[in-house]
Design an enzyme around this catalytic site. Structure first.
Site, mmCIF file in Angstrom:
data_model
loop_
_atom_site.group_PDB
_atom_site.id
_atom_site.type_symbol
_atom_site.label_atom_id
_atom_site.label_comp_id
_atom_site.label_asym_id
_atom_site.label_seq_id
_atom_site.Cartn_x
_atom_site.Cartn_y
_atom_site.Cartn_z
ATOM 1 N N ASP A 120 0.854 -1.190 0.000
ATOM 2 C CA ASP A 120 0.000 0.000 0.000
ATOM 3 C C ASP A 120 0.890 1.241 0.000
ATOM 4 O OD1 ASP A 120 -3.223 0.516 0.969
ATOM 5 O OD2 ASP A 120 -1.811 2.198 1.089
ATOM 6 N N ILE A 121 0.505 2.225 -0.803
ATOM 7 C CA ILE A 121 1.303 3.447 -0.948
ATOM 8 C C ILE A 121 1.246 4.300 0.320
ATOM 9 C CG2 ILE A 121 -0.467 5.004 -1.898
ATOM 10 C CD1 ILE A 121 1.552 5.689 -4.135
ATOM 11 N N HIS A 139 -10.177 -5.201 -3.338
ATOM 12 C CA HIS A 139 -8.841 -5.469 -2.789
ATOM 13 C C HIS A 139 -8.966 -5.927 -1.350
ATOM 14 C CE1 HIS A 139 -9.851 -1.180 -2.535
ATOM 15 N NE2 HIS A 139 -9.260 -1.172 -1.356
ATOM 16 N N HIS A 174 -7.022 -5.835 2.059
ATOM 17 C CA HIS A 174 -5.903 -5.267 2.815
ATOM 18 C C HIS A 174 -5.320 -6.373 3.698
ATOM 19 C CE1 HIS A 174 -6.857 -0.848 2.315
ATOM 20 N NE2 HIS A 174 -8.071 -1.331 2.073
ATOM 21 N N SER A 232 -12.102 3.508 -1.257
ATOM 22 C CA SER A 232 -11.735 4.660 -2.083
ATOM 23 C C SER A 232 -11.294 4.249 -3.484
ATOM 24 C CB SER A 232 -10.630 5.477 -1.407
ATOM 25 O OG SER A 232 -9.470 4.688 -1.215
HETATM 26 P P1 AMP Z 1 -9.705 1.454 0.276
HETATM 27 O O1 AMP Z 1 -9.765 2.809 0.949
HETATM 28 O O2 AMP Z 1 -10.146 0.314 1.134
HETATM 29 O O3 AMP Z 1 -10.402 1.502 -1.060
HETATM 30 O O4 AMP Z 1 -8.167 1.177 0.011
HETATM 31 C C1 AMP Z 1 -7.494 1.713 -1.074
HETATM 32 C C2 AMP Z 1 -6.037 1.654 -0.721
HETATM 33 O O5 AMP Z 1 -5.287 1.796 -1.899
HETATM 34 C C3 AMP Z 1 -5.577 2.747 0.248
HETATM 35 O O6 AMP Z 1 -5.040 2.153 1.421
HETATM 36 C C4 AMP Z 1 -4.533 3.509 -0.555
HETATM 37 O O7 AMP Z 1 -3.451 3.952 0.228
HETATM 38 C C5 AMP Z 1 -4.113 2.473 -1.572
HETATM 39 N N1 AMP Z 1 -3.591 3.000 -2.824
HETATM 40 C C6 AMP Z 1 -4.141 3.935 -3.619
HETATM 41 N N2 AMP Z 1 -3.380 4.143 -4.708
HETATM 42 C C7 AMP Z 1 -2.334 3.278 -4.612
HETATM 43 C C8 AMP Z 1 -1.206 3.017 -5.435
HETATM 44 N N3 AMP Z 1 -0.978 3.651 -6.590
HETATM 45 N N4 AMP Z 1 -0.328 2.068 -5.016
HETATM 46 C C9 AMP Z 1 -0.515 1.415 -3.856
HETATM 47 N N5 AMP Z 1 -1.570 1.624 -3.037
HETATM 48 C C10 AMP Z 1 -2.462 2.554 -3.407
#
Ligand code: AMP
Length: 117
Positions: free
Chosen positions: A33-34, A103, A105, A98
């Site tokens: 995760d970024i 996905h 986590h 978001s």
């Molecule tokens: P969610 O809020 O459950 O939809 O999780 C989306 C996740 O994607 C968040 O924890 C973000 O930090 C992660 N995220 C968004 N863009 C990227 C990216 N380019 N690379 C890695 N993680 C990302």
């Protein structure tokens, strides 16, 4: 294979935007995760575009199971199998989703409170 234009996770699958991948196979990709919320924070996604758990149908049952098995493998590879880790699927904006490409986590490496916020 189904992909969706402007989906950031489809772009990661396609290699169009960079990610630190920790696992991949024919069906799934896992990457860091970024914006990590724990020392271990990886995301496990299907290569094919499924927007959310709500959009997963009967034909996705095996895929959903596979994502969870990959999550366990990633957690073990990260050294979290013995201490414990958490798998989370946020579904819908109200639950904090978001990115609308399903996905899982994988969070570990610190004490995780319950109930989650
Ligand atoms: P969610 O809020 O459950 O939809 O999780 C989306 C996740 O994607 C968040 O924890 C973000 O930090 C992660 N995220 C968004 N863009 C990227 C990216 N380019 N690379 C890695 N993680 C990302």
């Amino acid at each position: 294979m189904a992909t969706q234009e402007n989906c950031i996770f489809c772009k990661i699958v396609a290699g169009e935007i960079p990610a630190t991948k920790v696992y991949e196979d024919e069906q799934a990709v896992a990457f860091r995760d970024i914006n990590p919320q724990a020392p271990t924070h990886a995301l496990v996604i299907p290569r094919t575009h499924v927007a959310s758990l709500d959009d997963a149908g009967e034909s996705d049952e095996a895929l959903l199971g596979h994502l969870l098995r990959v999550a366990a493998r990633v957690a073990a590879d990260e050294g979290q199998a013995e201490t414990g880790y958490r798998t989370v699927i946020n579904t819908g904006a109200g639950a904090g989703q978001s990115v609308f490409h399903i996905h899982v986590h994988v969070l570990g490496g610190r004490r995780l409170a319950w109930p989650p916020g």
